[in-house]
Design a protein around this motif. Sequence first.
Motif, PDB file in Angstrom:
ATOM      1  N   SER A 178       0.843  -1.294   0.275  1.00 33.45           N
ATOM      2  CA  SER A 178       0.140   0.070   0.031  1.00 33.45           C
ATOM      3  C   SER A 178       0.835   1.204   0.123  1.00 33.45           C
ATOM      4  O   SER A 178       1.958   1.240   0.430  1.00 33.45           O
ATOM      5  CB  SER A 178      -1.024  -0.037   1.412  1.00 33.45           C
ATOM      6  N   THR A 179       0.329   2.263  -0.592  1.00 25.57           N
ATOM      7  CA  THR A 179       1.375   3.534  -0.797  1.00 25.57           C
ATOM      8  C   THR A 179       0.580   4.652  -0.450  1.00 25.57           C
ATOM      9  O   THR A 179      -0.830   4.805  -0.463  1.00 25.57           O
ATOM     10  CB  THR A 179       1.890   3.746  -2.080  1.00 25.57           C
ATOM     11  N   GLY A 180       1.020   5.611   0.459  1.00 23.61           N
ATOM     12  CA  GLY A 180       0.518   6.989   0.673  1.00 23.61           C
ATOM     13  C   GLY A 180       0.671   7.320   2.066  1.00 23.61           C
ATOM     14  O   GLY A 180       1.040   6.650   3.135  1.00 23.61           O
ATOM     15  N   ASP A 181       1.115   8.578   2.268  1.00 23.50           N
ATOM     16  CA  ASP A 181       1.584   9.249   3.478  1.00 23.50           C
ATOM     17  C   ASP A 181       0.257   9.366   4.347  1.00 23.50           C
ATOM     18  O   ASP A 181       0.515   9.405   5.589  1.00 23.50           O
ATOM     19  CB  ASP A 181       1.934  10.704   3.270  1.00 23.50           C
ATOM     20  N   GLU A 182      -0.814   9.160   4.017  1.00 26.93           N
ATOM     21  CA  GLU A 182      -1.913   9.274   4.895  1.00 26.93           C
ATOM     22  C   GLU A 182      -2.294   7.810   5.661  1.00 26.93           C
ATOM     23  O   GLU A 182      -3.278   7.762   6.595  1.00 26.93           O
ATOM     24  CB  GLU A 182      -3.125   9.586   3.924  1.00 26.93           C
ATOM     25  N   LEU A 183      -1.559   7.058   5.326  1.00 28.38           N
ATOM     26  CA  LEU A 183      -1.880   5.388   5.766  1.00 28.38           C
ATOM     27  C   LEU A 183      -1.255   5.148   7.310  1.00 28.38           C
ATOM     28  O   LEU A 183       0.029   5.615   7.331  1.00 28.38           O
ATOM     29  CB  LEU A 183      -1.598   4.559   4.722  1.00 28.38           C
ATOM     30  N   ARG A 184      -2.047   4.780   7.985  1.00 28.83           N
ATOM     31  CA  ARG A 184      -1.399   3.790   9.281  1.00 28.83           C
ATOM     32  C   ARG A 184      -1.641   2.327   9.304  1.00 28.83           C
ATOM     33  O   ARG A 184      -2.763   2.154   8.656  1.00 28.83           O
ATOM     34  CB  ARG A 184      -1.601   4.887  10.417  1.00 28.83           C
ATOM     35  N   THR A 194      -4.879  10.749   9.440  1.00 24.46           N
ATOM     36  CA  THR A 194      -4.477   9.420   8.858  1.00 24.46           C
ATOM     37  C   THR A 194      -5.582   8.419   8.621  1.00 24.46           C
ATOM     38  O   THR A 194      -6.461   8.631   9.509  1.00 24.46           O
ATOM     39  CB  THR A 194      -3.243   8.853   9.538  1.00 24.46           C
ATOM     40  N   ILE A 195      -5.417   7.537   8.005  1.00 24.37           N
ATOM     41  CA  ILE A 195      -6.718   6.608   7.882  1.00 24.37           C
ATOM     42  C   ILE A 195      -5.806   5.112   7.690  1.00 24.37           C
ATOM     43  O   ILE A 195      -4.626   4.981   7.587  1.00 24.37           O
ATOM     44  CB  ILE A 195      -7.439   6.320   6.543  1.00 24.37           C
ATOM     45  N   VAL A 196      -6.743   4.080   8.213  1.00 24.46           N
ATOM     46  CA  VAL A 196      -6.081   2.801   8.329  1.00 24.46           C
ATOM     47  C   VAL A 196      -5.785   2.162   6.972  1.00 24.46           C
ATOM     48  O   VAL A 196      -6.686   2.315   6.146  1.00 24.46           O
ATOM     49  CB  VAL A 196      -6.801   1.814   9.051  1.00 24.46           C
ATOM     50  N   ASN A 197      -4.520   1.565   6.903  1.00 21.97           N
ATOM     51  CA  ASN A 197      -4.444   1.073   5.589  1.00 21.97           C
ATOM     52  C   ASN A 197      -5.269  -0.426   5.477  1.00 21.97           C
ATOM     53  O   ASN A 197      -4.892  -1.519   6.053  1.00 21.97           O
ATOM     54  CB  ASN A 197      -2.964   0.388   5.354  1.00 21.97           C
ATOM     55  N   SER A 198      -6.486  -0.134   4.743  1.00 20.45           N
ATOM     56  CA  SER A 198      -7.448  -1.480   4.685  1.00 20.45           C
ATOM     57  C   SER A 198      -6.942  -2.199   3.425  1.00 20.45           C
ATOM     58  O   SER A 198      -7.492  -3.407   3.226  1.00 20.45           O
ATOM     59  CB  SER A 198      -8.954  -0.876   4.733  1.00 20.45           C
ATOM     60  N   ASN A 199      -6.597  -1.726   2.468  1.00 18.80           N
ATOM     61  CA  ASN A 199      -6.440  -2.197   1.109  1.00 18.80           C
ATOM     62  C   ASN A 199      -5.508  -3.232   1.181  1.00 18.80           C
ATOM     63  O   ASN A 199      -5.784  -4.475   0.632  1.00 18.80           O
ATOM     64  CB  ASN A 199      -5.648  -1.215  -0.004  1.00 18.80           C
ATOM     65  N   SER A 243      -1.105  -0.432  -4.375  1.00 16.22           N
ATOM     66  CA  SER A 243      -2.433   0.139  -4.359  1.00 16.22           C
ATOM     67  C   SER A 243      -2.007   1.727  -4.117  1.00 16.22           C
ATOM     68  O   SER A 243      -1.362   2.191  -3.333  1.00 16.22           O
ATOM     69  CB  SER A 243      -3.546  -0.258  -3.443  1.00 16.22           C
ATOM     70  N   ALA A 244      -2.951   2.773  -4.933  1.00 15.57           N
ATOM     71  CA  ALA A 244      -2.655   4.098  -4.848  1.00 15.57           C
ATOM     72  C   ALA A 244      -1.444   4.555  -5.363  1.00 15.57           C
ATOM     73  O   ALA A 244      -0.419   3.993  -5.700  1.00 15.57           O
ATOM     74  CB  ALA A 244      -2.763   4.655  -3.362  1.00 15.57           C
ATOM     75  N   GLY A 245      -1.372   5.869  -5.523  1.00  8.13           N
ATOM     76  CA  GLY A 245      -0.261   6.724  -6.138  1.00  8.13           C
ATOM     77  C   GLY A 245      -0.192   6.684  -7.545  1.00  8.13           C
ATOM     78  O   GLY A 245       0.763   6.905  -8.073  1.00  8.13           O
ATOM     79  N   VAL A 246      -1.106   6.070  -8.280  1.00  3.33           N
ATOM     80  CA  VAL A 246      -1.178   6.126  -9.700  1.00  3.33           C
ATOM     81  C   VAL A 246      -1.971   7.066 -10.435  1.00  3.33           C
ATOM     82  O   VAL A 246      -2.235   7.131 -11.766  1.00  3.33           O
ATOM     83  CB  VAL A 246      -1.658   4.687 -10.212  1.00  3.33           C
ATOM     84  N   ARG A 251       1.934  13.617  -5.584  1.00  2.00           N
ATOM     85  CA  ARG A 251       2.988  12.849  -4.978  1.00  2.00           C
ATOM     86  C   ARG A 251       2.614  11.355  -5.564  1.00  2.00           C
ATOM     87  O   ARG A 251       2.921  10.518  -4.920  1.00  2.00           O
ATOM     88  CB  ARG A 251       2.879  12.774  -3.434  1.00  2.00           C
ATOM     89  N   ASP A 252       2.031  11.301  -6.702  1.00  2.00           N
ATOM     90  CA  ASP A 252       1.894   9.912  -7.146  1.00  2.00           C
ATOM     91  C   ASP A 252       3.042   9.249  -8.125  1.00  2.00           C
ATOM     92  O   ASP A 252       3.058   9.597  -9.216  1.00  2.00           O
ATOM     93  CB  ASP A 252       0.653  10.009  -8.205  1.00  2.00           C
ATOM     94  N   TYR A 253       4.076   8.961  -7.292  1.00  2.00           N
ATOM     95  CA  TYR A 253       5.173   8.652  -7.882  1.00  2.00           C
ATOM     96  C   TYR A 253       5.478   7.075  -8.530  1.00  2.00           C
ATOM     97  O   TYR A 253       6.354   6.634  -8.872  1.00  2.00           O
ATOM     98  CB  TYR A 253       6.192   8.781  -6.895  1.00  2.00           C
TER      99      TYR A 253
HETATM  100  P1  AMP Z   1      -4.589   7.813  -4.385  1.00  2.00           P
HETATM  101  O1  AMP Z   1      -4.829   6.693  -5.386  1.00  2.00           O
HETATM  102  O2  AMP Z   1      -3.368   7.832  -3.695  1.00  2.00           O
HETATM  103  O3  AMP Z   1      -5.411   9.122  -4.843  1.00  2.00           O
HETATM  104  O4  AMP Z   1      -5.776   7.201  -3.333  1.00  2.00           O
HETATM  105  C1  AMP Z   1      -7.470   7.339  -3.468  1.00  2.00           C
HETATM  106  C2  AMP Z   1      -8.023   7.043  -2.060  1.00  2.00           C
HETATM  107  O5  AMP Z   1      -7.912   5.823  -1.687  1.00  2.00           O
HETATM  108  C3  AMP Z   1      -7.569   8.079  -1.205  1.00  2.00           C
HETATM  109  O6  AMP Z   1      -8.683   8.808  -0.448  1.00  2.00           O
HETATM  110  C4  AMP Z   1      -6.644   7.314  -0.305  1.00  2.00           C
HETATM  111  O7  AMP Z   1      -6.807   7.565   1.229  1.00  2.00           O
HETATM  112  C5  AMP Z   1      -7.331   5.964  -0.305  1.00  2.00           C
HETATM  113  N1  AMP Z   1      -6.449   4.939   0.032  1.00  2.00           N
HETATM  114  C6  AMP Z   1      -5.116   4.732  -0.456  1.00  2.00           C
HETATM  115  N2  AMP Z   1      -4.699   3.812  -0.084  1.00  2.00           N
HETATM  116  C7  AMP Z   1      -5.525   3.253   0.544  1.00  2.00           C
HETATM  117  C8  AMP Z   1      -5.359   2.190   1.796  1.00  2.00           C
HETATM  118  N3  AMP Z   1      -4.343   1.308   1.438  1.00  2.00           N
HETATM  119  N4  AMP Z   1      -6.306   1.709   2.258  1.00  2.00           N
HETATM  120  C9  AMP Z   1      -7.381   2.411   2.496  1.00  2.00           C
HETATM  121  N5  AMP Z   1      -7.765   3.519   1.535  1.00  2.00           N
HETATM  122  C10 AMP Z   1      -6.622   3.918   0.830  1.00  2.00           C
END
Ligand code: AMP
Length: 405
Positions: A178-184, A194-199, A243-246, A251-253
Amino acid sequence: MVLSFYQARDQILASVAPLGAEDTLLLDAAGRAVAENIVAPLPLPAFDNSAMDGYALRAADCFSGAVLPLAGYLPAGGGLNCRVEPGTAVKIMTGAPIPPGADAVVPFEETEEAPEQVTMLGTVKPGAHIRWQGEDISPGDRIIEAGTVLRPAEISLLASMDLPKVRVGRRVRVAILSTGDELRELGAQGAEGTIVNSNSWALAAAVRELGGVPVMLGIARDSKENLYEKMSQGLEADVLITSAGVSAGDRDYVREVLDDLGVEQHFWKVNIKPGKPTAFGLKGKVPVFSLPGNPVSAMMTFEEFVRPALLKMMGHRTVLKPLFKAKLQEPISKKSGRLQLMRVAVEFDAQGEMTICSSGDQNTGILRTLVNAQGVALLAAEKDYFAAGEEVELHLLGASTALGS
Ligand code: AMP
Ligand code: MG
């Protein structure tokens, strides 16, 4: 060019190949795909045996009122210690071998037993209540085709053939990042915002449901260095899923880092909703799926694109779910130009026909709508309106989906 749903799936499936096979104990083979055609080494039944508790005799000796002396007793699991001479009967239990001389079995209910003899209450056809050796399976029969998933029925067949091991497709090891600065991490103290990394959990569960082995890489922060380190670790598995960052965020690296890692990028967008920012590439033989971050989008793109690829890698012959046609309970409008994957509730109408309706708000932020869905309808890209009663294609979700009524 943005690929269509079908082009993207075809490209993915054309890019992956079965990983190879391993010998596995029977129980661990359940739910997996056999790696080679299996030929029966033995007949089934193994020997002629009785299908009923009763009397083995010659059909010619059996008529209403016939009194036959008992010439022996054959329990299941016992040896063959007697024969049926003309005009006699042998007491026999279900599963016991048919004694020489007998050509039928008369069930207890159709007789009257007395000490040392039995009275027949009617006639019997030759062959009645006998399970013949090999009538189910003959030695040399091809009993299971390569690529077939072993259900309890196939496991029963293999066990009946006295085969303790079977060669099946290797389990795919799937790195999940999982990718993202907002995840814990789940259970960790969380700072504001921050949000839980559920993915990671959702995708790992999905991998496991298919028989794969998830490799949890945790969270990569939105920095190139951290992404590079974690993704190169992920490339040591059979498959890497991020997942994420695409998307097109600051910051979508992920895409840049995949380039740096030498991942050959096949596509970066698919013409679907949800799941448009879904990317696929290959580093050598390792497929890399970069799924959207939104949990609903991540799970739905896994279901449509990753699932069939993983099944192919594990040697399954059938990798796509069967499509059903179902009538819409209500009209549906959508934008034309993009295929919509609609989360649907599946029910049967009074005529027993499958019908569907939206399982809730189709906004991808609404996880509950996926939780309440039993299927995914594929709403054709070119259409913008579907009337109530119109038939659309869908597939079911989950291994044992309970449908409404
Ligand atoms: P992004 O693709 O980085 O723009 O993320 C899209 C949305 O998915 C944002 O609201 C993120 O916070 C959320 N998100 C990204 N990764 C995760 C994750 N591992 N678990 C839960 N939500 C996520
Ligand atoms: Mg992000």
